[in-house]
Design an enzyme around this catalytic site. Structure first.
Site, PDB file in Angstrom:
ATOM      1  CB  CYS A   1      -0.848   0.047   1.266  1.00 29.55           C
ATOM      2  SG  CYS A   1      -2.058  -1.265   1.409  1.00 29.55           S
TER       3      CYS A   1
ATOM      4  CE1 TYR B   1      -1.818  -8.173 -25.265  1.00 24.34           C
ATOM      5  CE2 TYR B   1      -3.556  -6.898 -26.311  1.00 24.34           C
ATOM      6  CZ  TYR B   1      -2.223  -7.225 -26.187  1.00 24.34           C
ATOM      7  OH  TYR B   1      -1.298  -6.604 -26.986  1.00 24.34           O
TER       8      TYR B   1
ATOM      9  CD  GLU C   1      -4.274 -14.979 -21.893  1.00 21.21           C
ATOM     10  OE1 GLU C   1      -4.775 -13.853 -21.721  1.00 21.21           O
ATOM     11  OE2 GLU C   1      -3.142 -15.287 -21.486  1.00 21.21           O
TER      12      GLU C   1
ATOM     13  CG  ASP D   1      -7.962  -6.127 -19.990  1.00 19.08           C
ATOM     14  OD1 ASP D   1      -7.216  -5.241 -19.546  1.00 19.08           O
ATOM     15  OD2 ASP D   1      -8.608  -6.906 -19.255  1.00 19.08           O
TER      16      ASP D   1
ATOM     17  CB  CYS E   1      -3.687  -2.569 -15.227  1.00 16.76           C
ATOM     18  SG  CYS E   1      -2.473  -3.477 -16.179  1.00 16.76           S
TER      19      CYS E   1
HETATM   20  N1  SAH Z   1      -9.076  -9.573 -20.076  1.00 22.02           N
HETATM   21  C1  SAH Z   1      -8.678 -10.472 -19.039  1.00 22.02           C
HETATM   22  C2  SAH Z   1      -7.188 -10.511 -18.813  1.00 22.02           C
HETATM   23  C3  SAH Z   1      -6.462  -9.204 -18.767  1.00 22.02           C
HETATM   24  S1  SAH Z   1      -4.792  -9.277 -18.174  1.00 22.02           S
HETATM   25  C4  SAH Z   1      -9.409 -10.180 -17.751  1.00 22.02           C
HETATM   26  O1  SAH Z   1      -9.930  -9.096 -17.547  1.00 22.02           O
HETATM   27  O2  SAH Z   1      -9.471 -11.071 -16.895  1.00 22.02           O
HETATM   28  C5  SAH Z   1      -3.869  -9.389 -19.631  1.00 22.02           C
HETATM   29  C6  SAH Z   1      -3.829 -10.778 -20.238  1.00 22.02           C
HETATM   30  O3  SAH Z   1      -3.040 -10.684 -21.420  1.00 22.02           O
HETATM   31  C7  SAH Z   1      -3.192 -11.862 -19.378  1.00 22.02           C
HETATM   32  O4  SAH Z   1      -4.090 -12.944 -19.292  1.00 22.02           O
HETATM   33  C8  SAH Z   1      -1.923 -12.255 -20.162  1.00 22.02           C
HETATM   34  O5  SAH Z   1      -1.623 -13.625 -20.055  1.00 22.02           O
HETATM   35  C9  SAH Z   1      -2.303 -11.888 -21.578  1.00 22.02           C
HETATM   36  N2  SAH Z   1      -1.196 -11.565 -22.490  1.00 22.02           N
HETATM   37  C10 SAH Z   1      -0.058 -10.903 -22.226  1.00 22.02           C
HETATM   38  N3  SAH Z   1       0.659 -10.698 -23.346  1.00 22.02           N
HETATM   39  C11 SAH Z   1      -0.040 -11.249 -24.369  1.00 22.02           C
HETATM   40  C12 SAH Z   1       0.164 -11.335 -25.772  1.00 22.02           C
HETATM   41  N4  SAH Z   1       1.261 -10.837 -26.330  1.00 22.02           N
HETATM   42  N5  SAH Z   1      -0.777 -11.931 -26.532  1.00 22.02           N
HETATM   43  C13 SAH Z   1      -1.897 -12.456 -25.952  1.00 22.02           C
HETATM   44  N6  SAH Z   1      -2.155 -12.388 -24.628  1.00 22.02           N
HETATM   45  C14 SAH Z   1      -1.241 -11.801 -23.839  1.00 22.02           C
END
Ligand code: SAH
Length: 466
Positions: free
Chosen positions: A94, A325, A346, A394, A421
């Site tokens: 935190c 993603y 993903e 995402d 994020c």
């Molecule tokens: N949309 C999802 C996950 C978001 S986090 C949710 O809200 O739960 C980002 C995700 O991107 C993770 O699961 C990670 O494994 C994936 N990721 C990271 N780099 C990537 C890439 N180059 N191609 C595809 N997926 C990827």
């Protein structure tokens, strides 16, 4: 002796290491440190608040800025509240426990705005940040490093800031209290059965981390022992005692990680007790979660974020929705009934297995999940002649790879909804899209991680000439 070069570099520096100065905190950094200035030279000081007048001692001087610590708070800021956590100053988790939540939300709103305006040069409507209903015990996931103390006892807790020294702690305010109780029981059992604990310096021993995850809706808990050994001594006894004491524990897994370095989880999981996954309900969709899959840690707040993303997407029955993603598919699956087809992409295989299973158990047959890097998958979809008017992205903290941005532009959907994020990479990526025919229409910051420096943002981009 400092080198001549170093001396020259710091010639104009108005502060000196180990000296004390009285300063006023005028702003906060994106990491949650207060910023003061002496002759325009920035000093970053943790555990301060805007408006504080403090005496600071300089602990590190670099070319363009310095770090200080608080020696005394001479006039406290109006934003201050009493910190309620004894580990706050040692732990890096935190950074805002000493200011009101309202002040924290204002800082996060400003941070997102600054990133979009300054980094992204984006001129669009920003909505008010959506604060979290719970600011304590909201995390559904915890990872405790495990070690041995000077008396030979097994301890777990968190790493002291910028170090690998374990501070024992079984009372984190961000986690469900049951995690702290489970942790205490595990440590007792590890001591009782003399379980081998990993030694980072020598790269010997077994248990490295204890990792817990709870499904918010069902209360099911997954316990994962991260170990440099593939087996756990007295595994049956340990699993029996823990699962009887905590009946919500539905899955106990051993994750094998014998690599050197900081990565917590290895790629192999062995179920020691119960199921391989735990079940949750997210946005009305039943989801199975594996230890290796990404899953939002503040689920109720993530549901509100997804609702906003889906509202921005403004889906219709003829749409093919591309969810890039996608993790275990949660965003796309919560919108699948509104579209004709969902395609999720993903990179983590286990997450894609979860996504496919999640589609199946919810009887969604208009879905396709691809395990691939987004840049490759999007190209492949384009070659297949897939057409989509709406893409949700995402990405992780580093944002979208340039190739993903390029393929998005080539794909040319009329709408892109970006969830991020990390506001600075989101601003950069939105700016790249703005330079290629898109316009950010509006964006909304969301606080998924109260009391920490993290903040999320969801943005709606539209193609201009469509
Ligand atoms: N949309 C999802 C996950 C978001 S986090 C949710 O809200 O739960 C980002 C995700 O991107 C993770 O699961 C990670 O494994 C994936 N990721 C990271 N780099 C990537 C890439 N180059 N191609 C595809 N997926 C990827």
């Amino acid at each position: 002796m400092p080198s001549l070069k170093k001396k020259l570099l710091n010639l104009d520096c108005p502060v000196e290491k180990n000296k004390e100065y009285i300063v006023t905190i005028i702003a906060m950094s994106s990491e949650g440190n207060g910023i003061a200035k002496i002759n325009n030279f920035p000093i970053f000081i943790p555990n301060t608040a805007i408006g504080d007048i403090i005496t600071t001692k300089i602990v590190k001087v670099l070319k363009n800025y310095a770090f200080g610590i608080v020696i005394s708070i001479d006039t406290p800021s109006d934003f201050r509240i009493d910190n309620d956590c004894i580990s706050y100053k040692q732990c890096g988790g935190c950074c805002y426990r000493h200011i009101s939540y309202e002040a924290e939300l204002n800082l996060k709103q400003q941070l997102v705005l600054d990133n979009f305006e300054r980094i992204g040069k984006i001129d669009a409507k920003i909505n008010n940040i959506v604060g979290s209903e719970n600011i304590s015990n909201y995390r559904n996931k915890a990872q405790f490093p495990v070690g041995i103390d000077d008396n030979g006892k097994v301890i777990a807790g968190f790493y002291a800031k910028r170090s690998h020294r374990i501070i024992p702690c079984c009372d984190c305010k961000l986690q469900p209290t049951i995690f702290n109780n489970i942790l205490k029981t595990i440590l007792e059992l590890f001591n009782k059965y003399h379980i081998s604990i990993y030694n980072e310096d020598k790269h010997t021993g077994g248990i490295r981390h204890i990792y817990l995850r709870q499904a918010d809706f069902t209360n099911e808990i997954m316990l994962c022992f991260v170990s440099a050994k593939k087996t756990l001594k007295n595994s049956d006894e340990i699993c029996k005692i823990i699962s009887e004491k905590y009946p919500n524990i539905k899955s106990i897994v051993l994750n094998f990680n014998n690599t050197k370095g900081n990565v917590i989880l290895g790629s192999e999981c062995y179920t020691l007790y119960g199921k391989d996954t735990i079940t949750d309900i997210m946005c009305g969709v039943q989801v199975q979660i594996s230890p290796l899959s990404f899953y939002q840690v503040n689920k109720p707040q993530a549901e509100r974020l997804y609702e906003k993303a889906i509202e921005y997407a403004n889906l219709s029955k003829n749409d093919t929705l591309l969810d890039l993603y996608c993790g275990i598919g949660t965003i796309g699956l919560s919108a699948v009934s509104k579209v004709s087809q969902l395609i999720g992409v993903e990179i983590i295989e286990k997450a894609i297995e979860n996504a496919k299973l999640n589609a199946k158990i919810n009887n969604f047959d208009n879905t396709r999940f691809i395990c691939d890097d987004c840049k490759g998958a999007v190209k492949q979809l384009k070659q297949e002649g897939i057409n989509t008017d709406i893409i949700i992205v995402d990405p992780p903290r580093k944002g979208c790879d340039q190739e993903v941005i390029d393929t998005l532009i080539e794909f040319s959907p009329s709408k892109i909804v970006m969830i991020s994020c990390n506001p600075s990479t989101a601003a950069r990526d939105c700016s790249l899209l703005e330079q290629n025919g898109y316009k950010v229409i509006e964006y909304t910051p969301f606080d998924l991680f109260p009391r920490t420096a993290h903040v999320e943002v969801v943005c709606l981009l539209q193609k201009l000439n469509k």
